[in-house]
Design an enzyme around this catalytic site. Structure first.
Site, PDB file in Angstrom:
ATOM      1  N   HIS A 225       0.877  -1.193   0.000  1.00  0.00           N
ATOM      2  CA  HIS A 225       0.000   0.000   0.000  1.00  0.00           C
ATOM      3  C   HIS A 225       0.908   1.234   0.000  1.00  0.00           C
ATOM      4  O   HIS A 225       1.760   1.384  -0.858  1.00  0.00           O
ATOM      5  CB  HIS A 225      -0.934  -0.124   1.215  1.00  0.00           C
ATOM      6  CG  HIS A 225      -2.095   0.819   1.263  1.00  0.00           C
ATOM      7  ND1 HIS A 225      -2.454   1.680   0.256  1.00  0.00           N
ATOM      8  CD2 HIS A 225      -3.040   1.036   2.256  1.00  0.00           C
ATOM      9  CE1 HIS A 225      -3.536   2.369   0.598  1.00  0.00           C
ATOM     10  NE2 HIS A 225      -3.910   2.004   1.810  1.00  0.00           N
ATOM     11  N   HIS A 265      -2.356  -2.602  -9.615  1.00  0.00           N
ATOM     12  CA  HIS A 265      -3.404  -2.023  -8.783  1.00  0.00           C
ATOM     13  C   HIS A 265      -4.609  -2.939  -8.782  1.00  0.00           C
ATOM     14  O   HIS A 265      -4.903  -3.579  -9.789  1.00  0.00           O
ATOM     15  CB  HIS A 265      -3.814  -0.639  -9.307  1.00  0.00           C
ATOM     16  CG  HIS A 265      -4.449   0.196  -8.265  1.00  0.00           C
ATOM     17  ND1 HIS A 265      -5.780   0.115  -7.956  1.00  0.00           N
ATOM     18  CD2 HIS A 265      -3.910   1.109  -7.408  1.00  0.00           C
ATOM     19  CE1 HIS A 265      -6.042   0.940  -6.973  1.00  0.00           C
ATOM     20  NE2 HIS A 265      -4.925   1.556  -6.608  1.00  0.00           N
ATOM     21  N   ASP A 316       2.178   5.676  -6.709  1.00  0.00           N
ATOM     22  CA  ASP A 316       3.459   5.705  -6.002  1.00  0.00           C
ATOM     23  C   ASP A 316       4.667   5.789  -6.936  1.00  0.00           C
ATOM     24  O   ASP A 316       5.746   6.165  -6.501  1.00  0.00           O
ATOM     25  CB  ASP A 316       3.592   4.453  -5.116  1.00  0.00           C
ATOM     26  CG  ASP A 316       2.524   4.424  -4.053  1.00  0.00           C
ATOM     27  OD1 ASP A 316       2.318   5.466  -3.409  1.00  0.00           O
ATOM     28  OD2 ASP A 316       1.879   3.374  -3.869  1.00  0.00           O
TER      29      ASP A 316
HETATM   30  N1  COA Z   1       5.328  -6.389 -10.030  1.00  0.00           N
HETATM   31  C1  COA Z   1       5.285  -7.575 -10.639  1.00  0.00           C
HETATM   32  N2  COA Z   1       4.151  -8.301 -10.832  1.00  0.00           N
HETATM   33  C2  COA Z   1       3.027  -7.758 -10.355  1.00  0.00           C
HETATM   34  C3  COA Z   1       2.991  -6.526  -9.710  1.00  0.00           C
HETATM   35  C4  COA Z   1       4.198  -5.822  -9.558  1.00  0.00           C
HETATM   36  N3  COA Z   1       4.236  -4.650  -8.945  1.00  0.00           N
HETATM   37  N4  COA Z   1       1.728  -6.249  -9.353  1.00  0.00           N
HETATM   38  C5  COA Z   1       0.980  -7.277  -9.744  1.00  0.00           C
HETATM   39  N5  COA Z   1       1.767  -8.188 -10.365  1.00  0.00           N
HETATM   40  C6  COA Z   1       1.303  -9.439 -10.946  1.00  0.00           C
HETATM   41  C7  COA Z   1       1.196 -10.501  -9.875  1.00  0.00           C
HETATM   42  O1  COA Z   1       2.393 -11.231  -9.756  1.00  0.00           O
HETATM   43  C8  COA Z   1       0.069 -11.334 -10.401  1.00  0.00           C
HETATM   44  O2  COA Z   1       0.546 -12.170 -11.424  1.00  0.00           O
HETATM   45  P1  COA Z   1       0.141 -13.720 -11.469  1.00  0.00           P
HETATM   46  O3  COA Z   1      -1.346 -13.699 -11.625  1.00  0.00           O
HETATM   47  O4  COA Z   1       0.902 -14.212 -12.643  1.00  0.00           O
HETATM   48  O5  COA Z   1       0.583 -14.269 -10.155  1.00  0.00           O
HETATM   49  C9  COA Z   1      -0.856 -10.326 -11.062  1.00  0.00           C
HETATM   50  O6  COA Z   1      -0.030  -9.238 -11.425  1.00  0.00           O
HETATM   51  C10 COA Z   1      -1.979  -9.855 -10.157  1.00  0.00           C
HETATM   52  O7  COA Z   1      -1.421  -9.423  -8.912  1.00  0.00           O
HETATM   53  P2  COA Z   1      -2.147  -9.551  -7.528  1.00  0.00           P
HETATM   54  O8  COA Z   1      -1.143  -9.550  -6.434  1.00  0.00           O
HETATM   55  O9  COA Z   1      -3.110 -10.696  -7.541  1.00  0.00           O
HETATM   56  O10 COA Z   1      -2.982  -8.225  -7.501  1.00  0.00           O
HETATM   57  P3  COA Z   1      -3.617  -7.558  -6.218  1.00  0.00           P
HETATM   58  O11 COA Z   1      -4.790  -6.791  -6.706  1.00  0.00           O
HETATM   59  O12 COA Z   1      -3.836  -8.537  -5.150  1.00  0.00           O
HETATM   60  O13 COA Z   1      -2.456  -6.583  -5.691  1.00  0.00           O
HETATM   61  C11 COA Z   1      -1.028  -4.741  -5.563  1.00  0.00           C
HETATM   62  C12 COA Z   1      -2.385  -5.253  -6.045  1.00  0.00           C
HETATM   63  C13 COA Z   1      -1.057  -3.225  -5.661  1.00  0.00           C
HETATM   64  C14 COA Z   1      -0.811  -5.139  -4.112  1.00  0.00           C
HETATM   65  C15 COA Z   1       0.091  -5.329  -6.450  1.00  0.00           C
HETATM   66  O14 COA Z   1      -0.066  -4.877  -7.767  1.00  0.00           O
HETATM   67  C16 COA Z   1       1.489  -4.997  -5.930  1.00  0.00           C
HETATM   68  O15 COA Z   1       2.035  -5.743  -5.114  1.00  0.00           O
HETATM   69  N6  COA Z   1       2.115  -3.862  -6.402  1.00  0.00           N
HETATM   70  C17 COA Z   1       3.396  -3.457  -5.921  1.00  0.00           C
HETATM   71  C18 COA Z   1       3.239  -2.646  -4.642  1.00  0.00           C
HETATM   72  C19 COA Z   1       2.624  -1.302  -4.924  1.00  0.00           C
HETATM   73  O16 COA Z   1       3.033  -0.570  -5.807  1.00  0.00           O
HETATM   74  N7  COA Z   1       1.622  -0.953  -4.097  1.00  0.00           N
HETATM   75  C20 COA Z   1       0.982   0.338  -4.167  1.00  0.00           C
HETATM   76  C21 COA Z   1      -0.415   0.217  -4.676  1.00  0.00           C
HETATM   77  S1  COA Z   1      -1.149   1.832  -4.911  1.00  0.00           S
END
Ligand code: COA
Length: 379
Positions: A225, A265, A316
């Site tokens: 987050h 996201h 971010d």
């Molecule tokens: N880097 C690499 N791969 C990513 C990614 C990232 N930042 N964000 C998502 N993915 C991939 C995941 O590995 C997953 O792939 P898979 O289905 O092959 O396993 C897919 O995209 C979906 O991700 P998921 O974790 O299920 O999405 P979510 O909705 O649960 O999580 C976040 C959303 C924001 C937590 C996630 O995108 C993330 O961890 N981002 C990085 C942290 C970040 O920038 N957070 C700030 C958000 S405003």
């Protein structure tokens, strides 16, 4: 009762809200119907707070009165400042320090003793105090840990400029103050993100506003987050230090199974509109300083992530290089996110109190159904 499991509550509707709306396919964000692009470029953070808390944009007199009310609440009691000093001297993590200090504000709040969820006026007063004092707490923390004395807030500066003044001990120029104000506007609200939902869960028990904001700060701190913004800057600095080209760095990170901070996201399927605006700010700051390397690294990573993973930047990603070029210390990027989002948290709690129902989901039980209890000395 449905037994469908929605891990991470993905797509689950839990409330009605008139505060902000995200169209994740179009990449559109509105606060009470106003496009984020218009608010970012034309409204101040105080104006946006008024919009979120009172349901409409203020006229000039209302805005001036509201800004005065906020300004009057900037000072922090000595008891809280003493704790901030102790936390800073112990080198406590900035988000943990902020969480502790905000929690402590409740004991000094004149409205604290008579907590009535439906006393909207008292909650608005508390909301103003919390939002007005967070910059003072954070600036004091940062100065003390650097061996400097806190700087008192100034009454003639707006919320954004006053924070930069208290942080650096000198008045920011117009570009810095306006860029920072824009960043605050962009972070003020964002639907039922995890920290806002945490605030709502807390207030749904009829706990008080300080408890809700304290829960939310803790929730914002995580790297999935609000914690992502500082990780983006650490990544860009690692790229810079490693002599690797940014694409190679990110490819290696993905090969190692790591996530790239600032990407992905839950709600957006396209580029976050806030990232577009902050990208422009990052580029402009680089051009003004005659060095656009942070922006260029970021663009190279964005293009690679689009090709390789089909994933776009979130808020971010470009806030990191924007804050860095403004000279803001990397580990307070997440507290700055909290400084802004406090307005959204409070707006959601006020909304929640108008039509509250305890938030209480279920888990599918997958544990053992029946075990025979054996007393401890016989195990
Ligand atoms: N880097 C690499 N791969 C990513 C990614 C990232 N930042 N964000 C998502 N993915 C991939 C995941 O590995 C997953 O792939 P898979 O289905 O092959 O396993 C897919 O995209 C979906 O991700 P998921 O974790 O299920 O999405 P979510 O909705 O649960 O999580 C976040 C959303 C924001 C937590 C996630 O995108 C993330 O961890 N981002 C990085 C942290 C970040 O920038 N957070 C700030 C958000 S405003």
């Amino acid at each position: 009762m449905s037994d469908e499991l929605k891990k991470g509550l993905e797509g689950v509707l839990v409330a009605e809200s008139g505060l902000s709306h995200i169209d994740g396919d179009e990449g559109r964000l509105v606060y009470r119907g106003y496009a984020i692009e218009d608010l970012a470029r034309q409204a101040s953070y105080e104006e946006v707070l008024y919009l979120l808390w009172h349901g409409r944009l203020p006229d000039a007199d209302e805005l001036a009165d509201f800004a005065d009310e906020m300004t009057a609440e900037r000072e922090v009691d000595d008891g809280v400042l003493a704790t901030v000093r102790e936390l800073a001297e112990q080198d406590e993590d900035p988000m943990a320090a902020l969480r502790t200090a905000v929690s402590m504000l409740s004991g000094y709040d004149p409205d604290d003793s008579d907590h009535e969820p439906d006393d909207r006026e008292a909650n608005l007063r508390k909301g103003r105090r919390i939002t007005a004092k967070i910059p003072t707490l954070l600036a004091a923390y940062n100065r003390i840990r650097n061996g400097q004395e806190p700087v008192d807030p100034r009454e003639d500066l707006d919320h954004a400029a006053n924070f930069l003044y208290m942080l650096n001990g000198e008045e920011p120029d117009d570009v810095l103050a306006e860029t920072f104000d824009m960043a605050l506007v962009l972070h003020a609200d964002h639907g039922l993100n995890a920290s806002t939902f945490a605030a709502m869960v807390t207030s749904s028990t009829l706990a008080d506003l300080h408890s809700a904001v304290t829960s939310a700060i803790g929730t914002l701190s995580g790297s999935l987050h609000g914690g992502a913004n500082q990780n983006v800057m650490r990544m860009l600095k690692e790229v810079d230090d490693s002599d690797k080209d940014p694409v190679k760095w990110v490819r290696d990170a993905l090969d190692e199974g790591r996530r790239v901070p600032g990407f992905g996201h839950r709600v957006y399927n396209v580029k976050d509109p806030r990232a577009k605006i902050l990208g422009e700010e990052s580029e402009a700051l680089g051009e003004a300083a005659g060095d656009t390397k942070w922006y260029e690294y970021s663009v190279a990573i964005e293009e690679f992530m689009a090709e390789e993973k089909g994933i776009a930047p979130n808020v971010d990603f470009y806030s990191a290089s924007t804050y860095y070029q403004m000279g803001i210390p990397v580990d307070i990027y997440t507290p700055i996110f909290a400084m802004s989002r406090a307005g959204g948290w409070i707006a959601h709690v006020l909304e929640q109190f108008e039509d509250n129902r305890l938030i209480r989901p279920r888990a599918r039980y997958v544990g053992s159904e029946r075990e025979e209890f054996v007393p401890v000395d016989e195990r």
